[in-house]
Write a protein that holds these residues in place. Sequence first.
Motif, PDB file in Angstrom:
ATOM      1  N   GLU A 120       0.836  -1.202   0.000  1.00 13.86           N
ATOM      2  CA  GLU A 120       0.000   0.000   0.000  1.00 13.86           C
ATOM      3  C   GLU A 120       0.869   1.249   0.000  1.00 13.86           C
ATOM      4  N   SER A 137       0.210   4.439  -0.194  1.00 19.13           N
ATOM      5  CA  SER A 137      -0.218   5.660   0.490  1.00 19.13           C
ATOM      6  C   SER A 137       0.360   5.768   1.900  1.00 19.13           C
ATOM      7  N   GLU A 188     -13.977  -2.979  -4.705  1.00 14.96           N
ATOM      8  CA  GLU A 188     -13.845  -1.806  -5.559  1.00 14.96           C
ATOM      9  C   GLU A 188     -15.024  -1.754  -6.520  1.00 14.96           C
ATOM     10  N   PHE A 191     -10.767   1.690   5.726  1.00 15.29           N
ATOM     11  CA  PHE A 191     -10.465   2.836   4.875  1.00 15.29           C
ATOM     12  C   PHE A 191     -11.441   2.901   3.706  1.00 15.29           C
ATOM     13  N   ARG A 226     -11.702   5.057  -0.319  1.00 19.97           N
ATOM     14  CA  ARG A 226     -10.987   5.885  -1.283  1.00 19.97           C
ATOM     15  C   ARG A 226     -11.875   6.108  -2.508  1.00 19.97           C
ATOM     16  N   TYR A 227     -11.951   7.373  -2.954  1.00 23.28           N
ATOM     17  CA  TYR A 227     -12.702   7.714  -4.165  1.00 23.28           C
ATOM     18  C   TYR A 227     -11.745   8.359  -5.153  1.00 23.28           C
ATOM     19  N   ARG A 228     -11.788   7.888  -6.409  1.00 23.14           N
ATOM     20  CA  ARG A 228     -10.814   8.330  -7.397  1.00 23.14           C
ATOM     21  C   ARG A 228     -11.501   8.757  -8.687  1.00 23.14           C
ATOM     22  N   GLU A 286      -7.833  12.121  -6.077  1.00 22.42           N
ATOM     23  CA  GLU A 286      -8.132  11.052  -5.131  1.00 22.42           C
ATOM     24  C   GLU A 286      -8.387  11.631  -3.746  1.00 22.42           C
ATOM     25  N   TRP A 296      -9.214  10.158   0.245  1.00 17.96           N
ATOM     26  CA  TRP A 296      -9.201   8.914   1.007  1.00 17.96           C
ATOM     27  C   TRP A 296      -9.391   9.185   2.493  1.00 17.96           C
ATOM     28  N   TYR A 297      -9.772   8.116   3.199  1.00 25.00           N
ATOM     29  CA  TYR A 297      -9.921   8.183   4.648  1.00 25.00           C
ATOM     30  C   TYR A 297      -9.458   6.875   5.269  1.00 25.00           C
ATOM     31  N   TRP A 348      -8.335  11.841   7.108  1.00 29.03           N
ATOM     32  CA  TRP A 348      -8.536  11.935   5.669  1.00 29.03           C
ATOM     33  C   TRP A 348      -7.386  12.684   5.000  1.00 29.03           C
ATOM     34  N   GLU A 407      -6.040  14.015   0.642  1.00 29.09           N
ATOM     35  CA  GLU A 407      -6.344  14.105  -0.785  1.00 29.09           C
ATOM     36  C   GLU A 407      -5.058  14.207  -1.577  1.00 29.09           C
TER      37      GLU A 407
END
Length: 285
Positions: free
Chosen positions: A81, A83, A110, A137, A139-141, A159, A161-162, A168, A170
């Motif tokens: 991962e 991130s 997803e 978590f 995530r929106y992309r 993107e 995410w939380y 959160w 971005e």
Amino acid sequence: MSAEATRDNWSETWVGFAEGVDRYFSKEETPPDYTNESYVKVQLKQTWEERGGIQTDVRVKAKFDLPNTQRKMKVFFSSDEESENSLEERVRSNSTGERFSRKESVSGLEITPDSEWHKWKRSARIGVKLRAPLVGFGRYRLRRSFDNWGEWTPEFLQEIWYFSDRGWGESSEFELSRPLGERSSLRYWTVLEFEDQYDYFENVHVFSLAQGLSDRSGVEYRGGLVFSNEFQAQLTAYFTGVSYTYKLYEEWVFVTASPEVFFPKIDGWNAEASFTIKLDVYFSH
């Protein structure tokens, strides 16, 4: 048993497992043109630093490709991962993450609609990070490629995410690339990232020139700038480096040598040289 036979056996086992999971979740017959692109990548990395430090990193990245579930909901699993790493670490060739001790595997569902929204491709992920205790978590992309730019190919990615343990954040990315002849390409990449727990923006700009030397080897020249507004908007570091990649065997064993020089403001812009050797082994069809 030879190394190649062992590799083929492991690859067949992993891809066969992914195909079985795909059939279980989709409840559909396998189409004639079915292909599964699941793989496992083992990466060994060793970095020697000018000041005498040595960093060793072992990473295992796994991908489940579940093409039959795409129309409904896609199950994903990743053992690497990105991130979790800082923006600076993600753009430098010598960064190590101690992946095994940090246990950053993630899994979940997803959703990717087939239709585009005003030329934007969308995807949403909901899942857990596999550590004790479990971390949820989302995530929106949004991703979009732009046309009518001549030989340039631009792409924008947004993107949000939380993570339940981090809050959160971005990330806004823009990439611009173009070919330079048959074997060369030019690329510019910039990222602006904000993470609420730190309450400041980070920004990087990376310029690279990739050149294929032969069917088995290639070289990439790159330079980058790192900015932050933690105290005030300012340049915090810059770096330059080269990566030479050689295909040791077919399409599954690669070695990369990467010298790099990093200039951080916190150390008075003094050069920090390093040299990294990376070995990538792929297990797939």
